[in-house]
Design a protein around this motif. Structure first.
Motif, PDB file in Angstrom:
ATOM      1  N   SER A  93       0.735  -1.139   0.576  1.00  0.00           N
ATOM      2  CA  SER A  93      -0.124  -0.013   0.060  1.00  0.00           C
ATOM      3  C   SER A  93       0.269   1.118   0.466  1.00  0.00           C
ATOM      4  O   SER A  93       0.326   2.427  -0.353  1.00  0.00           O
ATOM      5  N   ALA A 157     -10.426  -2.700   6.845  1.00  0.00           N
ATOM      6  CA  ALA A 157     -11.692  -2.066   6.821  1.00  0.00           C
ATOM      7  C   ALA A 157     -12.431  -1.506   7.244  1.00  0.00           C
ATOM      8  O   ALA A 157     -12.237  -0.900   6.785  1.00  0.00           O
ATOM      9  N   PHE A 160     -10.943   1.772   6.410  1.00  0.00           N
ATOM     10  CA  PHE A 160     -11.542   2.261   4.884  1.00  0.00           C
ATOM     11  C   PHE A 160     -13.331   2.778   5.414  1.00  0.00           C
ATOM     12  O   PHE A 160     -13.430   3.688   5.181  1.00  0.00           O
ATOM     13  N   THR A 164     -13.864   6.984   4.842  1.00  0.00           N
ATOM     14  CA  THR A 164     -15.320   6.859   3.796  1.00  0.00           C
ATOM     15  C   THR A 164     -15.989   7.717   4.205  1.00  0.00           C
ATOM     16  O   THR A 164     -17.222   7.651   4.296  1.00  0.00           O
ATOM     17  N   ALA A 226      -8.590   4.547   0.158  1.00  0.00           N
ATOM     18  CA  ALA A 226     -10.030   4.188   0.804  1.00  0.00           C
ATOM     19  C   ALA A 226      -9.717   3.127  -0.591  1.00  0.00           C
ATOM     20  O   ALA A 226     -10.279   2.194  -0.112  1.00  0.00           O
ATOM     21  N   ASP A 227      -9.604   3.114  -1.822  1.00  0.00           N
ATOM     22  CA  ASP A 227      -9.402   2.295  -2.746  1.00  0.00           C
ATOM     23  C   ASP A 227      -8.097   1.506  -1.955  1.00  0.00           C
ATOM     24  O   ASP A 227      -8.490   0.562  -2.952  1.00  0.00           O
ATOM     25  N   LEU A 229      -6.828   0.682   0.474  1.00  0.00           N
ATOM     26  CA  LEU A 229      -7.214   0.497   1.773  1.00  0.00           C
ATOM     27  C   LEU A 229      -8.116  -0.634   1.131  1.00  0.00           C
ATOM     28  O   LEU A 229      -7.684  -2.514   1.534  1.00  0.00           O
ATOM     29  N   ASP A 230      -8.890  -0.969   0.393  1.00  0.00           N
ATOM     30  CA  ASP A 230     -10.043  -1.848   0.469  1.00  0.00           C
ATOM     31  C   ASP A 230      -9.608  -2.826  -0.582  1.00  0.00           C
ATOM     32  O   ASP A 230      -9.581  -3.824   0.285  1.00  0.00           O
ATOM     33  N   SER A 233      -6.641  -4.871   2.086  1.00  0.00           N
ATOM     34  CA  SER A 233      -7.656  -5.781   2.539  1.00  0.00           C
ATOM     35  C   SER A 233      -8.532  -7.109   2.252  1.00  0.00           C
ATOM     36  O   SER A 233      -7.826  -7.862   2.639  1.00  0.00           O
ATOM     37  N   ARG A 294     -18.563  -0.574   1.204  1.00  0.00           N
ATOM     38  CA  ARG A 294     -18.895  -0.596   2.725  1.00  0.00           C
ATOM     39  C   ARG A 294     -19.069  -2.354   2.783  1.00  0.00           C
ATOM     40  O   ARG A 294     -18.917  -1.967   4.303  1.00  0.00           O
ATOM     41  N   ALA A 297     -16.897  -4.416   3.706  1.00  0.00           N
ATOM     42  CA  ALA A 297     -15.574  -3.693   5.025  1.00  0.00           C
ATOM     43  C   ALA A 297     -16.603  -3.859   5.787  1.00  0.00           C
ATOM     44  O   ALA A 297     -15.904  -4.645   7.150  1.00  0.00           O
TER      45      ALA A 297
END
Length: 328
Positions: A93, A157, A160, A164, A226-227, A229-230, A233, A294, A297
Protein backbone atom coordinates in the motif's frame (compact mmCIF):
# COMPACT_ATOMS: atom_id res chain seq x y z
CA UNK A 1 22.84 -14.06 30.60
CA UNK A 2 20.77 -17.28 30.76
CA UNK A 3 17.88 -17.97 28.39
CA UNK A 4 15.18 -17.29 30.99
CA UNK A 5 16.59 -13.84 31.77
CA UNK A 6 16.99 -13.20 28.04
CA UNK A 7 13.32 -13.99 27.49
CA UNK A 8 12.33 -11.53 30.20
CA UNK A 9 14.39 -8.84 28.55
CA UNK A 10 13.11 -9.60 25.04
CA UNK A 11 9.41 -9.55 25.92
CA UNK A 12 9.74 -6.14 27.56
CA UNK A 13 11.84 -4.90 24.66
CA UNK A 14 9.17 -6.11 22.21
CA UNK A 15 6.50 -4.11 24.00
CA UNK A 16 8.68 -0.98 24.13
CA UNK A 17 9.66 -1.21 20.45
CA UNK A 18 6.08 -1.73 19.25
CA UNK A 19 4.88 1.13 21.47
CA UNK A 20 7.48 3.38 19.83
CA UNK A 21 6.37 2.18 16.39
CA UNK A 22 2.75 3.04 17.20
CA UNK A 23 3.72 6.58 18.26
CA UNK A 24 5.80 7.08 15.11
CA UNK A 25 2.95 5.99 12.85
CA UNK A 26 0.42 8.12 14.67
CA UNK A 27 2.69 11.15 14.46
CA UNK A 28 3.21 10.39 10.77
CA UNK A 29 -0.56 10.52 10.21
CA UNK A 30 -0.94 13.69 12.30
CA UNK A 31 1.98 15.44 10.59
CA UNK A 32 2.00 14.25 6.96
CA UNK A 33 4.76 16.68 5.99
CA UNK A 34 7.20 14.87 8.31
CA UNK A 35 8.05 12.25 5.69
CA UNK A 36 10.74 10.63 7.84
CA UNK A 37 8.29 9.43 10.51
CA UNK A 38 6.64 6.64 8.46
CA UNK A 39 10.05 5.27 7.46
CA UNK A 40 11.12 5.25 11.10
CA UNK A 41 7.86 3.52 11.98
CA UNK A 42 8.49 0.81 9.39
CA UNK A 43 12.04 0.26 10.66
CA UNK A 44 10.83 0.11 14.26
CA UNK A 45 8.11 -2.37 13.33
CA UNK A 46 10.73 -4.56 11.64
CA UNK A 47 12.87 -4.42 14.79
CA UNK A 48 9.84 -5.46 16.82
CA UNK A 49 9.28 -8.40 14.49
CA UNK A 50 12.90 -9.53 14.93
CA UNK A 51 12.74 -9.06 18.70
CA UNK A 52 9.67 -11.29 18.97
CA UNK A 53 11.32 -13.87 16.69
CA UNK A 54 14.37 -13.89 18.97
CA UNK A 55 12.11 -14.35 22.01
CA UNK A 56 10.35 -17.34 20.43
CA UNK A 57 13.70 -18.84 19.38
CA UNK A 58 15.08 -18.51 22.93
CA UNK A 59 11.88 -20.06 24.25
CA UNK A 60 12.23 -22.95 21.81
CA UNK A 61 15.83 -23.63 22.87
CA UNK A 62 15.09 -23.29 26.58
CA UNK A 63 11.88 -25.35 26.62
CA UNK A 64 12.87 -27.93 24.03
CA UNK A 65 9.53 -27.74 22.18
CA UNK A 66 7.84 -25.57 19.56
CA UNK A 67 6.87 -22.43 21.54
CA UNK A 68 3.15 -22.20 20.80
CA UNK A 69 1.65 -24.42 23.48
CA UNK A 70 0.23 -21.91 26.00
CA UNK A 71 -1.33 -18.46 26.10
CA UNK A 72 1.91 -16.52 26.60
CA UNK A 73 3.69 -18.21 23.72
CA UNK A 74 0.74 -18.07 21.33
CA UNK A 75 0.22 -14.37 22.03
CA UNK A 76 3.77 -13.57 21.03
CA UNK A 77 3.48 -15.85 18.00
CA UNK A 78 0.32 -13.95 17.01
CA UNK A 79 2.09 -10.61 17.54
CA UNK A 80 4.94 -11.81 15.33
CA UNK A 81 2.41 -12.77 12.64
CA UNK A 82 0.67 -9.40 12.86
CA UNK A 83 3.96 -7.50 12.47
CA UNK A 84 4.98 -9.73 9.55
CA UNK A 85 1.64 -9.26 7.78
CA UNK A 86 1.83 -5.54 8.51
CA UNK A 87 5.15 -5.28 6.69
CA UNK A 88 3.67 -7.09 3.69
CA UNK A 89 0.56 -4.88 3.64
CA UNK A 90 2.55 -1.68 4.06
CA UNK A 91 4.88 -2.62 1.23
CA UNK A 92 1.88 -3.13 -1.06
CA UNK A 93 0.00 0.00 0.00
CA UNK A 94 2.89 2.38 0.77
CA UNK A 95 0.65 4.14 3.28
CA UNK A 96 1.53 4.96 6.88
CA UNK A 97 -2.14 4.53 7.79
CA UNK A 98 -1.57 0.76 7.69
CA UNK A 99 0.87 1.05 10.58
CA UNK A 100 -1.42 3.46 12.40
CA UNK A 101 -4.08 0.74 12.69
CA UNK A 102 -1.93 -2.41 12.99
CA UNK A 103 0.81 -1.22 15.36
CA UNK A 104 -1.63 -0.63 18.27
CA UNK A 105 -2.94 -4.19 17.99
CA UNK A 106 0.55 -5.70 17.91
CA UNK A 107 1.55 -3.52 20.88
CA UNK A 108 -1.61 -4.43 22.83
CA UNK A 109 -1.00 -8.17 22.30
CA UNK A 110 2.55 -7.94 23.66
CA UNK A 111 1.39 -5.72 26.53
CA UNK A 112 -1.26 -8.25 27.50
CA UNK A 113 1.26 -11.10 27.42
CA UNK A 114 4.03 -9.21 29.22
CA UNK A 115 2.22 -7.04 31.76
CA UNK A 116 -1.06 -8.86 32.45
CA UNK A 117 -0.37 -12.58 32.54
CA UNK A 118 0.93 -13.90 35.87
CA UNK A 119 4.43 -15.33 36.08
CA UNK A 120 3.06 -18.86 36.38
CA UNK A 121 1.53 -18.55 32.92
CA UNK A 122 4.63 -17.01 31.40
CA UNK A 123 6.95 -19.84 32.37
CA UNK A 124 7.51 -22.85 30.13
CA UNK A 125 6.13 -26.18 31.33
CA UNK A 126 6.35 -29.74 30.01
CA UNK A 127 3.86 -30.48 27.26
CA UNK A 128 0.75 -32.46 28.06
CA UNK A 129 0.63 -35.82 26.23
CA UNK A 130 -1.83 -34.67 23.55
CA UNK A 131 0.53 -31.86 22.48
CA UNK A 132 3.55 -34.10 22.03
CA UNK A 133 3.07 -34.39 18.31
CA UNK A 134 4.60 -33.05 15.12
CA UNK A 135 1.15 -31.69 14.33
CA UNK A 136 1.70 -28.99 16.98
CA UNK A 137 4.00 -27.07 14.66
CA UNK A 138 1.83 -27.59 11.59
CA UNK A 139 -1.59 -26.86 13.03
CA UNK A 140 -0.91 -24.10 15.56
CA UNK A 141 1.57 -22.12 13.48
CA UNK A 142 -0.71 -22.07 10.43
CA UNK A 143 -3.75 -21.13 12.51
CA UNK A 144 -1.96 -18.25 14.23
CA UNK A 145 -0.57 -16.99 10.91
CA UNK A 146 -4.07 -17.11 9.43
CA UNK A 147 -5.43 -15.18 12.42
CA UNK A 148 -2.73 -12.56 11.90
CA UNK A 149 -3.53 -12.12 8.21
CA UNK A 150 -7.27 -11.98 8.84
CA UNK A 151 -6.86 -9.47 11.68
CA UNK A 152 -4.71 -7.18 9.53
CA UNK A 153 -7.18 -7.43 6.66
CA UNK A 154 -10.10 -6.71 8.97
CA UNK A 155 -8.29 -3.74 10.52
CA UNK A 156 -7.70 -2.27 7.07
CA UNK A 157 -11.40 -2.73 6.34
CA UNK A 158 -12.23 -0.82 9.53
CA UNK A 159 -9.78 1.90 8.45
CA UNK A 160 -11.59 2.00 5.10
CA UNK A 161 -14.88 2.67 6.89
CA UNK A 162 -13.26 5.46 8.90
CA UNK A 163 -11.64 7.06 5.86
CA UNK A 164 -14.91 7.05 3.91
CA UNK A 165 -16.86 8.23 6.97
CA UNK A 166 -19.26 5.32 6.61
CA UNK A 167 -20.48 6.52 3.21
CA UNK A 168 -21.25 4.03 0.44
CA UNK A 169 -18.27 3.95 -1.89
CA UNK A 170 -18.63 2.37 -5.30
CA UNK A 171 -15.30 1.06 -6.56
CA UNK A 172 -15.56 0.43 -10.28
CA UNK A 173 -13.09 -2.27 -11.22
CA UNK A 174 -12.05 -5.79 -10.40
CA UNK A 175 -11.57 -6.81 -6.79
CA UNK A 176 -8.36 -8.52 -7.80
CA UNK A 177 -7.22 -5.78 -10.13
CA UNK A 178 -3.88 -4.11 -9.67
CA UNK A 179 -2.42 -0.87 -10.85
CA UNK A 180 -3.51 2.69 -10.40
CA UNK A 181 -6.66 4.44 -9.36
CA UNK A 182 -9.81 2.48 -10.20
CA UNK A 183 -12.40 5.23 -10.83
CA UNK A 184 -13.74 5.61 -7.32
CA UNK A 185 -17.17 7.18 -7.04
CA UNK A 186 -18.72 8.30 -3.77
CA UNK A 187 -22.46 8.40 -3.32
CA UNK A 188 -25.00 8.16 -0.57
CA UNK A 189 -26.11 4.74 0.57
CA UNK A 190 -29.03 3.32 -1.39
CA UNK A 191 -31.16 2.98 1.72
CA UNK A 192 -30.53 6.61 2.65
CA UNK A 193 -31.47 7.67 -0.85
CA UNK A 194 -34.64 5.59 -0.69
CA UNK A 195 -35.70 7.08 2.62
CA UNK A 196 -34.87 10.68 1.78
CA UNK A 197 -37.57 12.59 -0.13
CA UNK A 198 -36.42 13.53 -3.63
CA UNK A 199 -35.57 17.16 -4.19
CA UNK A 200 -38.05 19.08 -6.30
CA UNK A 201 -37.09 21.64 -8.89
CA UNK A 202 -39.18 23.75 -11.25
CA UNK A 203 -38.51 23.38 -14.94
CA UNK A 204 -38.80 26.22 -17.40
CA UNK A 205 -42.42 25.31 -18.12
CA UNK A 206 -43.35 25.31 -14.48
CA UNK A 207 -43.55 21.48 -14.10
CA UNK A 208 -41.89 19.79 -11.13
CA UNK A 209 -39.07 17.31 -11.96
CA UNK A 210 -37.15 14.97 -9.67
CA UNK A 211 -33.52 15.58 -8.90
CA UNK A 212 -31.02 12.92 -7.76
CA UNK A 213 -29.91 13.09 -4.12
CA UNK A 214 -26.85 15.27 -3.69
CA UNK A 215 -23.55 13.44 -3.49
CA UNK A 216 -21.12 13.87 -0.62
CA UNK A 217 -17.74 15.09 -1.75
CA UNK A 218 -14.46 13.75 -0.38
CA UNK A 219 -11.00 14.80 -1.40
CA UNK A 220 -9.28 12.83 -4.20
CA UNK A 221 -6.52 11.88 -1.75
CA UNK A 222 -9.05 10.36 0.65
CA UNK A 223 -10.75 8.48 -2.19
CA UNK A 224 -7.44 7.12 -3.43
CA UNK A 225 -6.54 6.01 0.09
CA UNK A 226 -9.94 4.33 0.46
CA UNK A 227 -9.39 2.45 -2.79
CA UNK A 228 -5.97 1.28 -1.61
CA UNK A 229 -7.25 0.16 1.78
CA UNK A 230 -10.08 -1.79 0.18
CA UNK A 231 -7.70 -3.55 -2.20
CA UNK A 232 -5.06 -4.43 0.42
CA UNK A 233 -7.71 -5.58 2.90
CA UNK A 234 -9.07 -7.95 0.27
CA UNK A 235 -5.59 -9.30 -0.44
CA UNK A 236 -4.80 -9.89 3.24
CA UNK A 237 -8.06 -11.73 3.80
CA UNK A 238 -7.45 -13.64 0.59
CA UNK A 239 -4.14 -14.77 2.08
CA UNK A 240 -5.49 -15.58 5.54
CA UNK A 241 -8.49 -17.61 4.40
CA UNK A 242 -6.60 -20.49 2.72
CA UNK A 243 -4.22 -20.58 5.69
CA UNK A 244 -7.24 -20.87 7.99
CA UNK A 245 -8.60 -23.69 5.83
CA UNK A 246 -5.30 -25.57 5.93
CA UNK A 247 -5.04 -25.05 9.69
CA UNK A 248 -8.55 -26.40 10.32
CA UNK A 249 -7.88 -29.47 8.16
CA UNK A 250 -4.57 -30.10 9.94
CA UNK A 251 -6.32 -29.74 13.30
CA UNK A 252 -8.97 -32.27 12.28
CA UNK A 253 -6.31 -34.80 11.31
CA UNK A 254 -4.45 -34.18 14.58
CA UNK A 255 -7.70 -34.52 16.57
CA UNK A 256 -8.37 -37.89 14.98
CA UNK A 257 -4.85 -38.99 15.91
CA UNK A 258 -5.07 -37.72 19.49
CA UNK A 259 -8.74 -38.20 20.41
CA UNK A 260 -10.06 -40.63 17.79
CA UNK A 261 -12.44 -38.16 16.16
CA UNK A 262 -11.94 -35.61 13.37
CA UNK A 263 -14.55 -33.22 14.79
CA UNK A 264 -16.07 -33.13 18.27
CA UNK A 265 -17.80 -29.71 18.27
CA UNK A 266 -15.42 -28.38 20.89
CA UNK A 267 -16.02 -24.61 21.44
CA UNK A 268 -12.76 -23.78 19.68
CA UNK A 269 -13.67 -25.98 16.72
CA UNK A 270 -17.15 -24.48 16.51
CA UNK A 271 -15.86 -20.91 16.48
CA UNK A 272 -13.14 -21.82 13.99
CA UNK A 273 -15.94 -22.98 11.69
CA UNK A 274 -17.87 -19.74 12.31
CA UNK A 275 -14.74 -17.74 11.49
CA UNK A 276 -14.28 -19.75 8.30
CA UNK A 277 -17.90 -19.13 7.28
CA UNK A 278 -17.70 -15.37 7.90
CA UNK A 279 -14.64 -14.88 5.73
CA UNK A 280 -15.91 -17.39 3.16
CA UNK A 281 -18.99 -15.18 2.87
CA UNK A 282 -16.73 -12.13 2.49
CA UNK A 283 -14.74 -13.69 -0.36
CA UNK A 284 -17.88 -15.11 -1.98
CA UNK A 285 -19.50 -11.67 -1.94
CA UNK A 286 -16.45 -10.05 -3.50
CA UNK A 287 -15.60 -12.68 -6.08
CA UNK A 288 -19.00 -13.86 -7.28
CA UNK A 289 -21.31 -11.00 -6.28
CA UNK A 290 -18.91 -8.17 -7.08
CA UNK A 291 -19.26 -6.50 -3.68
CA UNK A 292 -16.75 -3.72 -3.05
CA UNK A 293 -16.53 -0.84 -0.65
CA UNK A 294 -18.67 -0.52 2.45
CA UNK A 295 -20.66 -3.77 2.51
CA UNK A 296 -17.69 -6.17 2.45
CA UNK A 297 -15.83 -3.86 4.83
CA UNK A 298 -18.64 -4.23 7.39
CA UNK A 299 -18.50 -8.00 6.93
CA UNK A 300 -14.72 -7.97 7.45
CA UNK A 301 -15.11 -5.80 10.55
CA UNK A 302 -17.51 -8.42 11.91
CA UNK A 303 -14.84 -11.01 11.19
CA UNK A 304 -12.40 -9.04 13.35
CA UNK A 305 -14.62 -9.66 16.38
CA UNK A 306 -15.22 -13.29 15.44
CA UNK A 307 -11.48 -14.01 15.18
CA UNK A 308 -10.88 -12.70 18.69
CA UNK A 309 -13.76 -14.77 20.07
CA UNK A 310 -12.34 -17.85 18.35
CA UNK A 311 -8.76 -17.23 19.42
CA UNK A 312 -9.23 -15.94 22.96
CA UNK A 313 -12.85 -15.66 23.99
CA UNK A 314 -13.83 -19.32 24.02
CA UNK A 315 -10.81 -20.17 26.17
CA UNK A 316 -11.66 -17.50 28.74
CA UNK A 317 -15.40 -18.16 28.90
CA UNK A 318 -15.35 -21.95 29.10
CA UNK A 319 -13.33 -25.12 29.15
CA UNK A 320 -12.69 -27.41 26.22
CA UNK A 321 -10.20 -29.66 24.55
CA UNK A 322 -8.11 -26.61 23.55
CA UNK A 323 -7.69 -25.16 27.05
CA UNK A 324 -4.07 -26.21 27.61
CA UNK A 325 -2.12 -23.47 29.38
CA UNK A 326 -5.01 -20.97 29.40
CA UNK A 327 -7.03 -19.40 32.17
CA UNK A 328 -9.24 -22.42 32.84
Amino acid sequence: MDLIALQGWLDNASFAVLFAAMLLYWCGVAFPKATLLPSLGTATMAVGNLTIAALLAARWIEGGYFPMSNLYESLFALAWGVTAMHLVAERMSRSCLVGAVTAPIAMAITAFATLTLPDTMQGSEPLVPALKSNWLMMHVSVMLLSYAALLVGALLAIAFLLVTRGQAVELRGSSVGTGGFRNVKLHRAEDDAAQAPPAMAMSAGGAAVLEKPATVALSPQRLTLADTLDNISYRMIGLGFPLLTIGIIAGAVWANEAWGSYWSWDPKETWALITWLVFAAYLHARITKGWQGRRPAILAATGFVVVWICYLGVNILGKGLHSYGWFF
